[in-house]
Design a protein around this motif. Structure first.
Motif, PDB file in Angstrom:
ATOM      1  N   ALA A 236       0.939  -1.156  -0.011  1.00 28.73           N
ATOM      2  CA  ALA A 236      -0.038   0.062  -0.187  1.00 28.73           C
ATOM      3  C   ALA A 236       0.795   1.257   0.007  1.00 28.73           C
ATOM      4  N   ALA A 237       1.991   1.119   0.315  1.00 27.04           N
ATOM      5  CA  ALA A 237       2.661   2.377   0.663  1.00 27.04           C
ATOM      6  C   ALA A 237       3.889   2.646  -0.472  1.00 27.04           C
ATOM      7  N   TRP A 238       4.246   1.593  -1.392  1.00 28.03           N
ATOM      8  CA  TRP A 238       5.115   1.612  -2.348  1.00 28.03           C
ATOM      9  C   TRP A 238       4.924   2.785  -3.265  1.00 28.03           C
ATOM     10  N   GLN A 239       4.159   2.998  -4.031  1.00 24.98           N
ATOM     11  CA  GLN A 239       4.145   4.190  -4.743  1.00 24.98           C
ATOM     12  C   GLN A 239       4.281   5.468  -4.334  1.00 24.98           C
ATOM     13  N   ASP A 240       3.865   5.686  -2.784  1.00 25.29           N
ATOM     14  CA  ASP A 240       3.887   6.905  -2.217  1.00 25.29           C
ATOM     15  C   ASP A 240       5.159   7.059  -1.797  1.00 25.29           C
ATOM     16  N   ASN A 241       5.844   5.944  -1.499  1.00 30.03           N
ATOM     17  CA  ASN A 241       7.224   5.880  -0.964  1.00 30.03           C
ATOM     18  C   ASN A 241       8.247   6.420  -2.084  1.00 30.03           C
ATOM     19  N   LEU A 242       7.793   6.134  -3.283  1.00 23.91           N
ATOM     20  CA  LEU A 242       8.631   6.506  -4.425  1.00 23.91           C
ATOM     21  C   LEU A 242       8.659   8.109  -4.589  1.00 23.91           C
ATOM     22  N   GLU A 243       7.391   8.584  -4.299  1.00 24.37           N
ATOM     23  CA  GLU A 243       7.294  10.051  -4.374  1.00 24.37           C
ATOM     24  C   GLU A 243       7.731  11.015  -3.374  1.00 24.37           C
ATOM     25  N   ARG A 247      16.199  13.033  -3.472  1.00 22.04           N
ATOM     26  CA  ARG A 247      16.929  12.663  -4.382  1.00 22.04           C
ATOM     27  C   ARG A 247      18.063  11.894  -3.365  1.00 22.04           C
ATOM     28  N   LYS A 248      18.561  10.558  -4.038  1.00 24.21           N
ATOM     29  CA  LYS A 248      19.688   9.694  -3.073  1.00 24.21           C
ATOM     30  C   LYS A 248      19.193   9.270  -1.770  1.00 24.21           C
ATOM     31  N   GLY A 249      17.869   9.538  -1.612  1.00 24.71           N
ATOM     32  CA  GLY A 249      17.344   9.080  -0.391  1.00 24.71           C
ATOM     33  C   GLY A 249      17.182   7.584  -0.360  1.00 24.71           C
ATOM     34  N   THR A 250      16.686   6.867   0.737  1.00 19.70           N
ATOM     35  CA  THR A 250      16.752   5.451   0.977  1.00 19.70           C
ATOM     36  C   THR A 250      15.363   5.096   1.631  1.00 19.70           C
ATOM     37  N   ILE A 251      14.824   3.820   0.922  1.00 11.98           N
ATOM     38  CA  ILE A 251      13.466   3.323   1.372  1.00 11.98           C
ATOM     39  C   ILE A 251      13.718   1.928   1.818  1.00 11.98           C
ATOM     40  N   VAL A 252      13.622   1.766   3.312  1.00 11.69           N
ATOM     41  CA  VAL A 252      13.938   0.461   3.796  1.00 11.69           C
ATOM     42  C   VAL A 252      12.489  -0.240   4.178  1.00 11.69           C
ATOM     43  N   ASN A 253      12.217  -1.191   3.240  1.00 13.50           N
ATOM     44  CA  ASN A 253      10.918  -2.034   3.441  1.00 13.50           C
ATOM     45  C   ASN A 253      11.324  -3.221   4.142  1.00 13.50           C
ATOM     46  N   PHE A 254      10.749  -3.143   5.481  1.00 15.53           N
ATOM     47  CA  PHE A 254      11.040  -4.564   6.202  1.00 15.53           C
ATOM     48  C   PHE A 254       9.637  -5.314   6.668  1.00 15.53           C
ATOM     49  N   GLY A 255       8.652  -5.066   6.104  1.00 16.78           N
ATOM     50  CA  GLY A 255       7.414  -5.846   6.035  1.00 16.78           C
ATOM     51  C   GLY A 255       6.355  -5.658   5.261  1.00 16.78           C
ATOM     52  N   ASN A 256       5.251  -6.627   5.314  1.00 17.59           N
ATOM     53  CA  ASN A 256       4.269  -6.745   4.299  1.00 17.59           C
ATOM     54  C   ASN A 256       2.888  -6.624   5.007  1.00 17.59           C
ATOM     55  N   PHE A 264       8.178  -4.630  -9.948  1.00 16.90           N
ATOM     56  CA  PHE A 264       8.451  -3.316 -10.487  1.00 16.90           C
ATOM     57  C   PHE A 264       9.879  -3.115 -11.340  1.00 16.90           C
ATOM     58  N   SER A 265       9.841  -2.392 -12.130  1.00 15.88           N
ATOM     59  CA  SER A 265      10.863  -2.036 -12.779  1.00 15.88           C
ATOM     60  C   SER A 265      11.913  -1.558 -11.897  1.00 15.88           C
TER      61      SER A 265
END
Length: 344
Positions: A236-243, A247-256, A264-265
């Motif tokens: 649910a958060a994936w597309q918003d996280n990309l927004e 720049r040069k930031g980090t997304i830490v995904n640790f759960g589902n 995704f590409s």
């Protein structure tokens, strides 16, 4: 207690298949016999984690059926390993285990009256920290510490977003990041959760049911986005996280908790040179030294007050109790950390 005084069978909460709370049963199982490298623990409390729900639902495959639930436990150490080489190992000696002390375990099959675990997975608990707090802190505490230290090492004056900021793990992220001087933005779903997140270190809170999460994050960060995102939601958060990441930031995904992120590409990361990490906190604690050092750091932060588990509810050691706890967590109704009382 001598070996002759232990029961032949014990009670364990087990999954009898994949599905809803109806697959949770209280079964009689043989008393566990420790191997040469294992320790016997009488379990007093178990911590409730979404990891258990993922196994019950089949997102992660059950190793066997039936399978004993739980990944976080604390109780009384009943026996040491019998292997002389382990007893003389410097790393084993450094933990200063004593029969009768309170210990915690971060490993599967935790929801049973007695469990055996390899000594490397057993964490000595300092005096002054009881089994309830230890069970509430050991897995989620080391998860928060390892991810803040190694998945994205947040720095003073960074802006970081914490999803589910009023959950047991989310509150620990808020506390640790705030102590580092990070500007913490907590994503929540109610006013009550916003107040709790703020009380535990969130500088800003956003109720995503009432506000545009992406828009508010951009406003708070002057249009740049956040340096780091700690995300246990997943799909649910994936597309918003990309927004929301800068720049040069980090997304830490640790759960589902809302589902696994769909395919995704890799080119999606290219526009802002985004760093994406999908860690398993246990892989930061593999060697005896790594486990001991993070264990020491955990209890240091707990005793100093930097890390405070907010235990909101205790449930009974029954199928109904465990099922209710898991449904409360999965539905988002719960605040803070949930525990199961397994024995007195």
């Amino acid at each position: 207690m001598s070996a002759s005084n232990f029961p032949d069978t014990i009670r364990a909460i087990q999954y009898t298949g994949v599905g809803g709370p109806e697959v949770i049963k209280l079964n009689s199982v043989p008393f566990p016999k420790p191997g040469p490298n294992e320790m016997l623990i009488k379990v007093l409390y178990g911590g409730v984690n979404f990891l258990d729900i993922n196994f019950r639902r089949g997102i992660y495959p059950l190793p066997a059926i039936p399978w004993t639930a739980g990944w976080e436990a604390a109780g009384v150490l009943e026996s040491l390993p019998s292997d002389p080489e382990i007893l003389s190992d410097p790393e084993f000696k450094a933990r200063q285990f004593k029969v009768g002390q309170i210990v915690a375990s971060v490993a599967p099959v935790a929801f049973a009256e007695y469990i055996t675990q390899p000594w490397i997975k057993v964490l000595p608990v300092p005096d002054g920290i009881g089994p309830k707090l230890a069970a509430a802190t050991s897995l989620q505490g080391t998860t928060a510490l390892t991810l803040v230290e190694e998945a994205y090492n947040a720095k003073q004056d960074d802006y970081c977003l914490v999803h589910s900021a009023a959950g047991g793990l989310g509150l620990l992220f808020c506390q640790l990041l705030s102590a580092r001087g990070v500007h913490v933005i907590g994503s929540v779903s109610t006013k009550e959760k916003a107040e709790l997140a703020k009380a535990n270190g969130a500088e800003y809170t956003i109720n995503y049911k009432e506000e545009d999460l992406v828009k508010r994050v951009k406003e708070i960060t002057n249009g740049e986005g956040v340096h780091g995102i700690y995300d246990g939601l997943g799909k649910a958060a994936w597309q918003d996280n990309l927004e929301m990441v800068r720049r040069k930031g980090t997304i830490v995904n640790f759960g589902n908790t809302t589902g696994v992120i769909p395919p995704f590409s890799i080119l999606d990361l290219k526009a802002k040179n985004i760093h994406l990490v999908r860690p398993d906190s246990s892989q930061y604690m593999v060697t005896p030294r790594e486990i001991r050092e993070y264990n020491s750091l955990l209890w240091k932060t707990v005793k100093s007050g930097e890390l405070k588990a907010v235990i909101s509810k205790e449930y009974p050691f029954t199928p109904e109790g465990v099922g209710e706890a898991q449904e409360d967590q999965a539905s988002g109704r719960s605040l803070g950390k949930l525990v199961i009382r397994i024995a007195n």
